[in-house]
Design a protein around this motif. Structure first.
Motif, PDB file in Angstrom:
ATOM      1  N   SER A 100      31.264  15.695  21.666  1.00 11.77           N
ATOM      2  CA  SER A 100      31.145  16.330  20.637  1.00 11.77           C
ATOM      3  C   SER A 100      29.850  15.969  19.374  1.00 11.77           C
ATOM      4  O   SER A 100      29.063  14.865  19.912  1.00 11.77           O
ATOM      5  CB  SER A 100      32.105  15.983  19.208  1.00 11.77           C
ATOM      6  OG  SER A 100      31.652  16.398  18.291  1.00 11.77           O
ATOM      7  N   ASP A 101      28.694  17.217  19.417  1.00 13.61           N
ATOM      8  CA  ASP A 101      27.830  17.383  18.939  1.00 13.61           C
ATOM      9  C   ASP A 101      27.744  16.527  17.321  1.00 13.61           C
ATOM     10  O   ASP A 101      26.673  16.530  16.771  1.00 13.61           O
ATOM     11  CB  ASP A 101      27.356  18.481  18.881  1.00 13.61           C
ATOM     12  CG  ASP A 101      26.720  19.251  20.365  1.00 13.61           C
ATOM     13  OD1 ASP A 101      26.219  17.981  21.231  1.00 13.61           O
ATOM     14  OD2 ASP A 101      26.359  20.273  20.321  1.00 13.61           O
ATOM     15  N   ASP A 102      29.068  16.448  16.716  1.00 12.71           N
ATOM     16  CA  ASP A 102      29.125  16.279  15.474  1.00 12.71           C
ATOM     17  C   ASP A 102      29.696  14.306  15.961  1.00 12.71           C
ATOM     18  O   ASP A 102      29.508  13.579  14.748  1.00 12.71           O
ATOM     19  CB  ASP A 102      30.473  16.977  14.810  1.00 12.71           C
ATOM     20  CG  ASP A 102      29.421  18.144  14.342  1.00 12.71           C
ATOM     21  OD1 ASP A 102      28.553  18.071  14.475  1.00 12.71           O
ATOM     22  OD2 ASP A 102      30.464  19.064  14.376  1.00 12.71           O
ATOM     23  N   TYR A 103      30.265  14.562  16.886  1.00 12.25           N
ATOM     24  CA  TYR A 103      30.425  12.253  17.014  1.00 12.25           C
ATOM     25  C   TYR A 103      31.697  12.664  17.007  1.00 12.25           C
ATOM     26  O   TYR A 103      32.387  13.466  16.809  1.00 12.25           O
ATOM     27  CB  TYR A 103      29.688  11.585  16.221  1.00 12.25           C
ATOM     28  CG  TYR A 103      27.873  11.886  16.245  1.00 12.25           C
ATOM     29  CD1 TYR A 103      27.166  10.663  17.336  1.00 12.25           C
ATOM     30  CD2 TYR A 103      27.055  12.776  15.659  1.00 12.25           C
ATOM     31  CE1 TYR A 103      25.825  10.691  17.194  1.00 12.25           C
ATOM     32  CE2 TYR A 103      25.659  12.822  15.507  1.00 12.25           C
ATOM     33  CZ  TYR A 103      25.016  11.716  16.550  1.00 12.25           C
ATOM     34  OH  TYR A 103      23.984  11.435  16.892  1.00 12.25           O
ATOM     35  N   ILE A 104      31.682  11.820  18.094  1.00 13.26           N
ATOM     36  CA  ILE A 104      33.952  10.873  18.012  1.00 13.26           C
ATOM     37  C   ILE A 104      33.675   9.811  16.763  1.00 13.26           C
ATOM     38  O   ILE A 104      33.170   9.304  17.130  1.00 13.26           O
ATOM     39  CB  ILE A 104      33.794  10.579  19.641  1.00 13.26           C
ATOM     40  CG1 ILE A 104      33.669  11.658  20.738  1.00 13.26           C
ATOM     41  CG2 ILE A 104      35.698  10.314  19.257  1.00 13.26           C
ATOM     42  CD1 ILE A 104      34.338  13.061  20.121  1.00 13.26           C
ATOM     43  N   LYS A 105      33.831  10.183  15.703  1.00  9.53           N
ATOM     44  CA  LYS A 105      34.261   9.053  14.730  1.00  9.53           C
ATOM     45  C   LYS A 105      35.744   8.179  14.017  1.00  9.53           C
ATOM     46  O   LYS A 105      35.484   8.053  13.629  1.00  9.53           O
ATOM     47  CB  LYS A 105      33.308  10.204  13.262  1.00  9.53           C
ATOM     48  CG  LYS A 105      32.351  10.550  13.126  1.00  9.53           C
ATOM     49  CD  LYS A 105      31.791  11.402  12.461  1.00  9.53           C
ATOM     50  CE  LYS A 105      32.824  12.479  11.927  1.00  9.53           C
ATOM     51  NZ  LYS A 105      33.151  14.069  13.400  1.00  9.53           N
ATOM     52  N   SER A 106      36.294   9.169  15.248  1.00  7.72           N
ATOM     53  CA  SER A 106      37.824   8.263  14.436  1.00  7.72           C
ATOM     54  C   SER A 106      38.750   8.757  15.997  1.00  7.72           C
ATOM     55  O   SER A 106      38.759   8.785  16.962  1.00  7.72           O
ATOM     56  CB  SER A 106      38.546   9.265  13.156  1.00  7.72           C
ATOM     57  OG  SER A 106      39.090  10.480  13.955  1.00  7.72           O
TER      58      SER A 106
ATOM     59  N   ALA B 160      24.859   3.970  13.540  1.00  7.61           N
ATOM     60  CA  ALA B 160      23.441   3.548  13.528  1.00  7.61           C
ATOM     61  C   ALA B 160      23.806   4.977  11.724  1.00  7.61           C
ATOM     62  O   ALA B 160      22.784   4.783  10.326  1.00  7.61           O
ATOM     63  CB  ALA B 160      22.659   3.825  13.748  1.00  7.61           C
ATOM     64  N   ARG B 161      23.992   5.579  12.165  1.00  3.61           N
ATOM     65  CA  ARG B 161      23.858   6.465  11.491  1.00  3.61           C
ATOM     66  C   ARG B 161      25.021   6.687  10.696  1.00  3.61           C
ATOM     67  O   ARG B 161      25.157   7.463   9.883  1.00  3.61           O
ATOM     68  CB  ARG B 161      24.307   8.082  12.284  1.00  3.61           C
ATOM     69  CG  ARG B 161      22.864   8.474  13.460  1.00  3.61           C
ATOM     70  CD  ARG B 161      23.361   9.188  14.276  1.00  3.61           C
ATOM     71  NE  ARG B 161      22.646   9.197  15.406  1.00  3.61           N
ATOM     72  CZ  ARG B 161      21.520  10.143  15.870  1.00  3.61           C
ATOM     73  NH1 ARG B 161      21.044  11.237  14.426  1.00  3.61           N
ATOM     74  NH2 ARG B 161      20.936  10.346  17.014  1.00  3.61           N
ATOM     75  N   GLY B 162      25.979   6.199  10.117  1.00  4.12           N
ATOM     76  CA  GLY B 162      26.799   5.464   9.184  1.00  4.12           C
ATOM     77  C   GLY B 162      27.911   6.795   9.728  1.00  4.12           C
ATOM     78  O   GLY B 162      29.112   6.319   8.668  1.00  4.12           O
TER      79      GLY B 162
END
Length: 189
Positions: A21-27, A61-63
């Protein structure tokens, strides 16, 4: 006894093992492994290949998420693979951003060297690096890996930007997905 380098496959994670995902895999809810990738890892293991992962995770790093959340995703991944008879020998990740000046973020080979050290290998010559981006291939090339690009994740985009990767005289093998790579590699042995 440590594995042999010519029986090691190093995989990128996002876009190779799971949907990117361009929005990052966050969970964990956003972490969606490709079913064929889980089966492919297990097939490789059952055919006496050692499988490791090297993944840039600048979302830390991006939080966007923390290392504990990443650990939960990786434990889930290991459990899915174990359920199908496989095992990840090591997961190396880079938590840094692109401007942090680390030596682990692909295209630099630091994570691959971490895998080499963790698995007690003299070198990575003859092992495989499988990715969906040019930076994955560059990291593998820097340490003497054979190279494979999958069309999943950013793979099609990478091929469109770098058509030379698909040239017959190139050193990169191209596959539709990790399952195709695993089928080829197991049959090639």
């Amino acid at each position: 006894m440590p594995p042999l380098a010519d029986h090691l496959v190093i995989l990128d994670r996002d876009g190779v093992i799971n949907k990117d995902s361009d929005d990052y895999i966050k969970s964990l809810d956003e972490f969606e492994p490709y079913p064929q990738a889980i089966d492919a890892i297990s097939r490789l293991c059952q055919a006496s290949w050692t499988v490791a992962v090297a993944t840039n995770q600048s979302g830390i790093a991006r939080g966007y998420y923390d290392e504990a959340t990443l650990g939960i995703m990786h434990e889930h991944l290991k459990a899915l693979i174990a359920d199908t008879g496989g095992r990840l020998a090591h997961i190396a990740y880079c938590p840094h951003g692109p401007d942090d000046g680390c030596d682990c973020r692909k295209p630099l080979p630091g994570m691959l060297k971490q895998i080499q050290h963790a698995l007690q290998l003299e070198s990575l010559e003859g092992s495989w690096m499988v990715g969906d981006s040019l930076r994955d291939l560059q990291a593998g090339e820097a340490v003497g890996c054979h190279l494979a690009l999958v069309r999943t994740g950013k793979g099609k985009r990478t091929l469109a930007k770098h058509p030379e990767l698909a040239s017959p005289e190139g050193q990169t093998r191209i596959f539709d997905d990790l399952g195709g790579f695993a089928d080829w590699l197991v049959d090639a042995r």
